[in-house]
Design a protein around this motif. Structure first.
Motif, PDB file in Angstrom:
ATOM      1  N   ILE A   1       0.820  -1.210   0.000  1.00 30.10           N
ATOM      2  CA  ILE A   1       0.000   0.000   0.000  1.00 30.10           C
ATOM      3  C   ILE A   1       0.854   1.260   0.000  1.00 30.10           C
ATOM      4  N   ASP A   2       1.737   1.399   0.991  1.00 29.44           N
ATOM      5  CA  ASP A   2       2.560   2.605   1.119  1.00 29.44           C
ATOM      6  C   ASP A   2       3.956   2.235   1.587  1.00 29.44           C
ATOM      7  N   ILE A   3       4.899   3.114   1.273  1.00 31.90           N
ATOM      8  CA  ILE A   3       6.247   3.030   1.825  1.00 31.90           C
ATOM      9  C   ILE A   3       6.570   4.382   2.462  1.00 31.90           C
ATOM     10  N   ASN A   4       6.797   4.379   3.761  1.00 28.73           N
ATOM     11  CA  ASN A   4       7.241   5.574   4.469  1.00 28.73           C
ATOM     12  C   ASN A   4       8.738   5.457   4.733  1.00 28.73           C
ATOM     13  N   TYR A   5       9.497   6.540   4.510  1.00 26.65           N
ATOM     14  CA  TYR A   5      10.931   6.489   4.785  1.00 26.65           C
ATOM     15  C   TYR A   5      11.388   7.763   5.479  1.00 26.65           C
ATOM     16  N   LEU A   6      12.450   7.620   6.260  1.00 25.43           N
ATOM     17  CA  LEU A   6      13.049   8.732   6.987  1.00 25.43           C
ATOM     18  C   LEU A   6      14.549   8.496   7.060  1.00 25.43           C
ATOM     19  N   ILE A   7      15.334   9.533   6.732  1.00 31.53           N
ATOM     20  CA  ILE A   7      16.789   9.483   6.899  1.00 31.53           C
ATOM     21  C   ILE A   7      17.167  10.566   7.889  1.00 31.53           C
ATOM     22  N   GLU A   8      17.892  10.169   8.938  1.00 31.77           N
ATOM     23  CA  GLU A   8      18.313  11.118   9.959  1.00 31.77           C
ATOM     24  C   GLU A   8      19.781  10.904  10.291  1.00 31.77           C
ATOM     25  N   SER A   9      20.388  11.926  10.886  1.00 35.01           N
ATOM     26  CA  SER A   9      21.787  11.850  11.309  1.00 35.01           C
ATOM     27  C   SER A   9      21.898  12.420  12.715  1.00 35.01           C
ATOM     28  N   ASP A  10      22.306  11.581  13.648  1.00 29.83           N
ATOM     29  CA  ASP A  10      22.412  11.985  15.054  1.00 29.83           C
ATOM     30  C   ASP A  10      21.123  12.651  15.543  1.00 29.83           C
ATOM     31  N   GLY A  11      19.983  12.072  15.154  1.00 32.11           N
ATOM     32  CA  GLY A  11      18.691  12.605  15.577  1.00 32.11           C
ATOM     33  C   GLY A  11      18.195  13.779  14.763  1.00 32.11           C
ATOM     34  N   ARG A  12      18.994  14.234  13.783  1.00 32.71           N
ATOM     35  CA  ARG A  12      18.581  15.362  12.937  1.00 32.71           C
ATOM     36  C   ARG A  12      17.972  14.831  11.642  1.00 32.71           C
ATOM     37  N   LYS A  13      16.757  15.251  11.358  1.00 31.59           N
ATOM     38  CA  LYS A  13      16.084  14.796  10.151  1.00 31.59           C
ATOM     39  C   LYS A  13      16.750  15.389   8.918  1.00 31.59           C
ATOM     40  N   LEU A  14      17.123  14.509   7.976  1.00 39.65           N
ATOM     41  CA  LEU A  14      17.701  14.949   6.713  1.00 39.65           C
ATOM     42  C   LEU A  14      16.646  14.989   5.613  1.00 39.65           C
ATOM     43  N   ILE A  15      15.823  13.944   5.553  1.00 42.81           N
ATOM     44  CA  ILE A  15      14.769  13.893   4.534  1.00 42.81           C
ATOM     45  C   ILE A  15      13.768  12.811   4.929  1.00 42.81           C
ATOM     46  N   SER A  16      12.519  12.986   4.530  1.00 47.03           N
ATOM     47  CA  SER A  16      11.492  11.973   4.741  1.00 47.03           C
ATOM     48  C   SER A  16      10.535  12.032   3.564  1.00 47.03           C
ATOM     49  N   GLY A  17       9.759  10.967   3.399  1.00 45.44           N
ATOM     50  CA  GLY A  17       8.822  10.955   2.288  1.00 45.44           C
ATOM     51  C   GLY A  17       7.897   9.752   2.323  1.00 45.44           C
ATOM     52  N   LEU A  18       6.964   9.746   1.393  1.00 39.78           N
ATOM     53  CA  LEU A  18       5.965   8.681   1.268  1.00 39.78           C
ATOM     54  C   LEU A  18       5.867   8.278  -0.189  1.00 39.78           C
ATOM     55  N   ILE A  19       5.903   6.967  -0.438  1.00 40.10           N
ATOM     56  CA  ILE A  19       5.680   6.425  -1.776  1.00 40.10           C
ATOM     57  C   ILE A  19       4.361   5.668  -1.738  1.00 40.10           C
ATOM     58  N   PRO A  20       3.281   6.233  -2.292  1.00 39.89           N
ATOM     59  CA  PRO A  20       1.980   5.555  -2.243  1.00 39.89           C
ATOM     60  C   PRO A  20       1.838   4.513  -3.346  1.00 39.89           C
ATOM     61  N   ASP A  21       0.920   3.575  -3.126  1.00 36.11           N
ATOM     62  CA  ASP A  21       0.612   2.559  -4.143  1.00 36.11           C
ATOM     63  C   ASP A  21       1.895   1.984  -4.736  1.00 36.11           C
ATOM     64  N   ALA A  22       2.705   1.381  -3.873  1.00 38.17           N
ATOM     65  CA  ALA A  22       4.055   0.987  -4.268  1.00 38.17           C
ATOM     66  C   ALA A  22       4.119  -0.306  -5.080  1.00 38.17           C
ATOM     67  N   GLY A  23       2.970  -0.923  -5.376  1.00 35.92           N
ATOM     68  CA  GLY A  23       2.986  -2.108  -6.226  1.00 35.92           C
ATOM     69  C   GLY A  23       2.330  -3.304  -5.575  1.00 35.92           C
ATOM     70  N   THR A  24       2.601  -4.481  -6.131  1.00 37.33           N
ATOM     71  CA  THR A  24       1.996  -5.726  -5.662  1.00 37.33           C
ATOM     72  C   THR A  24       3.086  -6.774  -5.465  1.00 37.33           C
ATOM     73  N   LEU A  25       2.981  -7.522  -4.378  1.00 43.71           N
ATOM     74  CA  LEU A  25       3.921  -8.601  -4.098  1.00 43.71           C
ATOM     75  C   LEU A  25       3.332  -9.903  -4.624  1.00 43.71           C
ATOM     76  N   HIS A  26       4.079 -10.604  -5.460  1.00 44.36           N
ATOM     77  CA  HIS A  26       3.579 -11.816  -6.095  1.00 44.36           C
ATOM     78  C   HIS A  26       3.368 -12.946  -5.078  1.00 44.36           C
ATOM     79  N   ALA A  27       2.426 -13.822  -5.400  1.00 45.44           N
ATOM     80  CA  ALA A  27       2.113 -14.952  -4.521  1.00 45.44           C
ATOM     81  C   ALA A  27       3.303 -15.891  -4.400  1.00 45.44           C
ATOM     82  N   HIS A  28       3.513 -16.373  -3.163  1.00 44.25           N
ATOM     83  CA  HIS A  28       4.586 -17.333  -2.888  1.00 44.25           C
ATOM     84  C   HIS A  28       5.903 -16.901  -3.524  1.00 44.25           C
TER      85      HIS A  28
END
Length: 317
Positions: A91-118
């Motif tokens: 459904i979604d991918i949330n990501y965050l990159i930080e350095s020593d507790g300082r936020k560098l960048i964050s974002g959301l990738i919606p509708d990231a695809g489908t995972l195949h069966a087995h």
């Protein structure tokens, strides 16, 4: 006597009524619990029969395909395994990159695809760090430094039986904030002099202002003396420049002195002459290949005859 037994009869009737209501509540509660157990048992049997399960995920790699003075492109590889007999949506991918507790960048990738069966597949998460944004937000992060980072990723999937699940991931590492090297032409030494064509050697000093080594693979440049271009070239030479270190090397060059006009005579007499040098160095680093610009404007250098190897620190009058 008759009247004295009535309260006992009333109390017994009330007690019997209360006992019946308690029994009903117990029966009702027991019925609900039995229904819950039945549903749970059915769910477990369906899960066992059909094979539904929770997906798993792991960060298998972090790549930096492009890094320069302006930005760093980062690709996060996440291996996701789907044990279920049907495809499930990522459904979604949330990501965050930080350095020593300082936020560098964050974002959301919606509708990231489908995972195949087995199946299992690698999901690639592209992220771009813009250095100007980082340095303007966090003044303590200096060019040329290496900073620690922590990447946090949440994969949100929707699985039958389980519903919506969040798969949290983390990965740590280091990333550089590159700084361009400083370059100087210390002198220009004649090998063969002629007004039509002069063969000379540029004696260069290259200073690495980064906290990591640079393995020089290639140099392309153009040089101007007294605002007149004397040409340029490409040099393929492997030289290691240690962190915060200085390296000296020589580059051959051919030019036509008569193109320099009247400023040539001052150069021949050993007077300092202004120069400009621009180009790029191609280097390997512990973080991948980089192309870093080099430039020097308003510098001063000297022309030396080939026999004057022993008096580098003396100017001719």
């Amino acid at each position: 006597m008759a009247s004295s037994h009535k309260p006992e009869i009333v109390e017994r009737n009330v007690k019997e009524k209360d006992d019946k209501e308690d029994n009903k509540d117990e029966e009702k509660g027991g019925f609900i619990e039995k229904v819950k157990d039945f549903i749970q048992d059915i769910g477990e049997k369906i899960e066992e029969t059909i094979g539904f399960g929770k997906p798993t995920a792991d960060v298998t790699g972090i790549h930096i395909p492009c890094i320069n003075l302006e930005k760093a492109d980062i690709v996060i590889d996440v291996l996701v395994k789907n044990p279920n007999p049907i495809p499930i949506p990522l459904i979604d991918i949330n990501y965050l990159i930080e350095s020593d507790g300082r936020k560098l960048i964050s974002g959301l990738i919606p509708d990231a695809g489908t995972l195949h069966a087995h199946g299992s597949e690698t999901v690639k998460i592209p992220v771009t760090l813009i250095y100007d944004d980082i340095k303007s937000t966090h003044e303590s992060i200096k060019p040329g430094s290496i900073i620690p980072y922590r990447i946090k990723v949440d994969l949100i999937v929707d699985v039958p039986i389980f519903g919506r699940l969040t798969l949290p991931l983390e990965k740590t590492g280091e990333i550089p904030i590159p700084y361009k090297p400083d370059i100087d032409i210390e002198k220009i030494q004649f090998q063969r002099f002629s007004f039509e064509e002069t063969v000379a050697v540029l004696h260069l000093k290259l200073e690495n202002k980064n906290d990591f080594d640079l393995d020089l693979k290639e140099l392309d440049y153009e040089v101007w003396l007294s605002n007149v271009s004397i040409g340029g070239a490409e040099l393929s030479d492997s030289t290691k420049i240690e962190k915060s270190g200085i390296s000296n090397f020589e580059i051959p060059i051919t030019f036509r002195p008569k193109d320099l006009g009247s400023s040539l005579w001052g150069m021949i007499r050993g007077k300092g002459t202004g120069y400009t040098m621009k180009g790029n160095i191609h280097v390997d680093t512990p973080f991948g290949a980089m192309k870093l610009p080099i430039s020097k404007e308003g510098g001063t250098t000297r022309l030396k005859k080939n026999k004057e190897d022993g008096d580098d620190d003396e100017d001719e009058d």
